[in-house]
Design an enzyme around this catalytic site. Structure first.
Site, short mmCIF file in Angstrom:
data_model
loop_
_atom_site.label_atom_id
_atom_site.label_comp_id
_atom_site.label_asym_id
_atom_site.label_seq_id
_atom_site.Cartn_x
_atom_site.Cartn_y
_atom_site.Cartn_z
N SER A 90 9.76 5.71 -4.17
CA SER A 90 9.06 5.39 -2.92
C SER A 90 9.15 6.59 -1.98
CB SER A 90 9.63 4.10 -2.32
OG SER A 90 8.81 3.60 -1.29
N ASP B 290 1.28 -2.14 -8.38
CA ASP B 290 1.72 -1.64 -7.06
C ASP B 290 0.54 -1.66 -6.08
OD1 ASP B 290 2.75 -0.21 -4.88
OD2 ASP B 290 3.91 1.14 -6.16
N HIS C 286 5.31 -2.70 -5.95
CA HIS C 286 6.01 -1.52 -5.46
C HIS C 286 7.53 -1.68 -5.58
CE1 HIS C 286 6.24 2.24 -3.26
NE2 HIS C 286 7.16 1.71 -2.48
#
Lengths: 328, 328
Positions: B123, B265, B295
């Site tokens: 991320s 995602d 995600h």
């Protein structure tokens, strides 16, 4: 008949009538009948921010230029378009799709329409259409539902619940309008699609007095600000919650139906439309379309939707076929 | 070396050192080195709510039990795990991934590490990893990036911009915590997927003193409340904006890399990971996985991710192969 009733002739000589009407409990709203008295009646219902005016008249544009108006499938020159501003109910109270359906039944009584040939509902209007067909099966000939299913998807409920919490927080803090702007901004992200945003919003942020603003952010704030002009907080809260309270059993409905689902819809995933069609108790067809506008396809995809809605109109007994104006 | 430096031995005799370190401009934060002094160094960086502790020690759990800790690929018994709390910068000021990368370079200087064998970033941590590789190419042997691309997707920017506006509105109104709860609730909808929510959140809403609450809404509010315990408003605003300011040119980077994208995602669509791999200037492999956690797969999908990360670790010169504990 209730108070403020008026009739007038439009330039095109198309009759238009508006009047207030109440349910027995006192819950009242304004209805509109647009089209020749002898023409087949079609009820047209849109999303929670739509009003009673799908087709334009001389006074104002309609909310659904894609499908309603001169030369469109829902043409008030050949159909009697019936609609109403959604009931909102008492502040803080719940309003259900079934309340809207009950109001519609009363409206049809008032108009002397025992059996409605066609109801076209998109988004929340589709939910109301399903609720009407479930409760008043003998009064409806055919149903068109665009992007509405048996119940809200939990992700869609999540997004709306956050919007409502945000607006309520704004009300508590004396910042209701700013909160409603943000709630609408969030709603817009769910009405559209990542693909559309990727296409539209490129380039660097601007760095001004109010800090960094990204292109997509500026757009969403503008949409939110425009929304606040059109809708009040109580109306938004009541109708948003009404969507999440919606629940019908498709197997209990047998009105012939056309369902239109959008494969890119984030709010009503096409799987929910397939499930609706699979479980439906009557004859139905499912039409799937592709659109970068996602849930907002019903407002945008004239060329994809017009033939589908026109086909449903053609099934109305005694209807004259009409050429639909091609959009460029 | 800066002020509060300490070392201690854990029960398992694994060295752990924490210390504060500042960039020349004065921007300071806390770093952590967890593992034997002679072991190969691996930098581990997570999302904006992660801290300097990926792996648990005797004192506290880590933020990444899926991949870091005893018996996991990122095992402090055999690797020297390096991490830090992200820089936040001055209130209202901007912080960029490049600032985090510059801090990391200084941290490696401090540790006497001229060349880092491996950086694993997920991320926001993946963005920082890309920024580090772009600027300090000679100092990095290999890069693993999970769910981070060259820039934020406009839809993801939209969702984060709304969160920031919401939090700022809350701050103005004296309701910062309530606003941060809602912002995190919104963030959670973007970290997860419609499929997961559909699976988890069924059943009717509860109707209590505070009105109607839907199951998914109750969950999101609880997650939001837990978040407020962990992170402050300024930190959230700075790091959230930092994600949207991220922009790197993949073609300018030549560090050997593994990219891991998640097909579900919503925040970093897998198309962005494909584009990153396509445009990347060095040798790279793209691994696509399926996960209902979207995600958040990097936090959840131990069994899918562990072999991929383990393979990257195995490329470190001189590393001993280790058996990874199977998760149930």
């Amino acid at each position: 008949m209730n108070a403020a009733c008026w009739k007038r002739q439009l330039p095109a000589e198309i009759a238009c009538e508006e009047f207030d009407l109440a349910l027995p409990g006192g819950n009242a709203t304004r209805a509109r009948v647009h089209g020749p008295a002898g023409a087949p009646a079609v009820v047209v219902l849109g999303g929670i921010s739509a009003d009673r005016r799908p087709a334009a008249d001389a006074a104002a544009p309609g909310w659904w230029p894609a499908l309603a108006g001169a030369g469109r499938p829902l043409d008030p020159a050949r159909l009697r378009l019936i609609s109403f501003d959604y009931l909102v109910g008492a502040p803080g109270g719940q309003i259900h799709c079934e309340d809207q359906a009950a109001f519609l039944a009363r409206l049809l009584d008032r108009l002397g329409i025992a059996r409605l040939p066609l109801l076209v509902g998109a988004s929340y209007g589709g939910m109301v259409g399903l609720a009407f067909a479930a409760r008043y099966r003998e009064r409806l000939g055919r149903l068109v539902v665009i992007s509405a299913a048996e119940r809200a998807h939990p992700m869609a409920t999540a997004w709306r619940a956050i919007q409502r919490r945000l607006v309520r927080l704004g009300v508590e803090c004396g910042a209701a309008e700013q909160a409603l702007v943000l709630a609408r901004a969030l709603a817009m992200t769910t009405y559209r699609t990542p693909a559309e945003f990727e296409q539209r919003f490129t380039g660097p942020p601007s760095d001004g007095a109010d800090g960094i603003v990204f292109p997509v952010e500026r757009y969403l704030l503008a949409r939110g600000a425009a929304f606040v002009e059109r809708i009040g907080v109580e109306r938004f809260l009541a109708l948003s919650e009404s969507i999440d309270l919606h629940e019908i059993d498709a197997s209990s409905i047998d009105t012939p139906a056309d369902f239109i689902g959008v494969r890119q819809d984030q709010l009503v995933p096409v799987e929910q439309m397939r499930e609706l069609a699979r479980r439906y108790g009557g004859p139905c067809r499912l039409h799937e379309i592709d659109s970068p506008f996602g849930h907002d396809a019903f407002l945008k995809e004239c060329d994809l939707l017009a033939p589908l809605v026109a086909n449903s109109i053609d099934t109305i007994p005694g209807i004259e076929r009409a050429a639909v104006t091609e959009t460029a």
